[in-house]
Scaffold this active site. Structure first.
Site, PDB file in Angstrom:
ATOM      1  N   SER A 170       0.833  -1.197   0.000  1.00 44.38           N
ATOM      2  CA  SER A 170       0.000   0.000   0.000  1.00 44.38           C
ATOM      3  C   SER A 170       0.873   1.255   0.000  1.00 44.38           C
ATOM      4  O   SER A 170       1.628   1.461  -0.939  1.00 44.38           O
ATOM      5  CB  SER A 170      -0.966  -0.079   1.190  1.00 44.38           C
ATOM      6  OG  SER A 170      -1.937   0.918   1.117  1.00 44.38           O
ATOM      7  N   ASP A 183     -10.030  -3.427  -5.306  1.00 45.68           N
ATOM      8  CA  ASP A 183      -9.326  -2.629  -4.300  1.00 45.68           C
ATOM      9  C   ASP A 183      -9.950  -1.233  -4.255  1.00 45.68           C
ATOM     10  O   ASP A 183      -9.838  -0.470  -5.215  1.00 45.68           O
ATOM     11  CB  ASP A 183      -7.852  -2.549  -4.681  1.00 45.68           C
ATOM     12  CG  ASP A 183      -6.995  -1.923  -3.606  1.00 45.68           C
ATOM     13  OD1 ASP A 183      -7.547  -1.163  -2.779  1.00 45.68           O
ATOM     14  OD2 ASP A 183      -5.787  -2.172  -3.597  1.00 45.68           O
ATOM     15  N   HIS A 226      -8.165  -4.616  -1.038  1.00 47.50           N
ATOM     16  CA  HIS A 226      -6.887  -4.004  -0.667  1.00 47.50           C
ATOM     17  C   HIS A 226      -6.056  -4.955   0.195  1.00 47.50           C
ATOM     18  O   HIS A 226      -4.830  -4.905   0.154  1.00 47.50           O
ATOM     19  CB  HIS A 226      -7.159  -2.688   0.084  1.00 47.50           C
ATOM     20  CG  HIS A 226      -5.952  -1.801   0.174  1.00 47.50           C
ATOM     21  ND1 HIS A 226      -5.321  -1.279  -0.932  1.00 47.50           N
ATOM     22  CD2 HIS A 226      -5.252  -1.351   1.249  1.00 47.50           C
ATOM     23  CE1 HIS A 226      -4.287  -0.535  -0.548  1.00 47.50           C
ATOM     24  NE2 HIS A 226      -4.221  -0.579   0.774  1.00 47.50           N
TER      25      HIS A 226
HETATM   26  C1  MLT Z   1      -1.294   5.889  -0.328  1.00 48.22           C
HETATM   27  O1  MLT Z   1      -1.710   6.838   0.305  1.00 48.22           O
HETATM   28  O2  MLT Z   1      -0.094   5.637  -0.512  1.00 48.22           O
HETATM   29  C2  MLT Z   1      -2.332   4.980  -0.887  1.00 48.22           C
HETATM   30  O3  MLT Z   1      -3.520   5.632  -1.032  1.00 48.22           O
HETATM   31  C3  MLT Z   1      -2.492   3.770  -0.085  1.00 48.22           C
HETATM   32  C4  MLT Z   1      -2.674   4.066   1.366  1.00 48.22           C
HETATM   33  O4  MLT Z   1      -3.725   4.520   1.785  1.00 48.22           O
HETATM   34  O5  MLT Z   1      -1.741   3.848   2.123  1.00 48.22           O
END
Ligand code: MLT
Length: 204
Positions: A105, A155, A186
């Site tokens: 992520s 996701d 996700h």
């Molecule tokens: C990010 O902010 O890098 C992506 O949206 C994934 C997350 O929420 O960490």
């Protein structure tokens, strides 16, 4: 742990000949989160696990965002350089070759940013639920760099557009890319592990 610029954990290798894994957690995680995953996916590899330096309402991240999926690109650039410097210091301190990033992520998104701006910092990258963090100008030189991108078809955090754009950019830059879109959201599933483990093993 020595002060290398990031709060981190380092677990030395117990099996020779494996690349070290650089573990990069998701939003709200810390340096402990991905240790069990790293141990499971590439048993015996050295693990270098960093905590993101940005706090979003108390949740650690690797770079700032203005909203879900809307990134602060100046901050991302600076934080990507900081992470590359941390990797260089950790390689000296622990005697490591260039590591393989294993990011989930937000951690996968900064690993993608590293590939696009500091490709020599990484031997390879396993990107779990990543998207293109910015359009690189010019394209980086990623000839033959192994990248496994595992995405979830459902996701809700990673839109299909920037997910597929990341794959296209990595391919155009010459990376040795495998992109799989799994029947998942996700969160990681057993499928992710079943694909990631042999991919990591064959890097050695
Ligand atoms: C990010 O902010 O890098 C992506 O949206 C994934 C997350 O929420 O960490």
């Amino acid at each position: 742990m020595p002060d290398l610029g990031f709060i981190h954990r380092f677990i030395p290798a117990t099996r020779p000949g494996l690349p070290a894994l650089l573990l990069l957690h998701g939003t709200g995680g810390d340096e402990n989160d991905l240790i069990p995953l790293g141990e499971r996916l590439l048993p015996g590899a050295a693990l270098l696990s960093a905590r993101g330096q940005v706090s979003e309402n108390g949740m650690a991240r690797f770079f700032r965002r203005r909203a879900q999926g809307v990134f602060d690109l100046d901050d991302l650039k600076a934080r990507t350089l900081e992470l590359a410097e941390f990797i260089a210091r950790a390689r000296d301190a622990y005697g490591l070759a260039a590591p393989v990033a294993l990011g989930f992520s937000n951690g996968a998104n900064i690993a993608a940013s590293l590939l696009l701006t500091e490709p020599a910092a990484l031997k390879a990258a396993l990107l779990l639920r990543a998207m293109l963090p910015f359009e690189p100008q010019p394209l980086p030189e990623l000839a033959g760099k192994p990248v496994l991108l595992l995405s979830g078809a459902n996701d809700s955090m990673i839109p299909a557009g920037p997910r597929d754009r990341l794959a296209a950019v990595l391919q155009a830059a010459g990376a040795d890319l495998v992109h799989k879109i799994l029947p998942a959201g996700h969160n990681l599933t057993p499928n992710d592990l079943a694909i990631a483990a042999p991919w990591l093993e064959q890097l050695t």
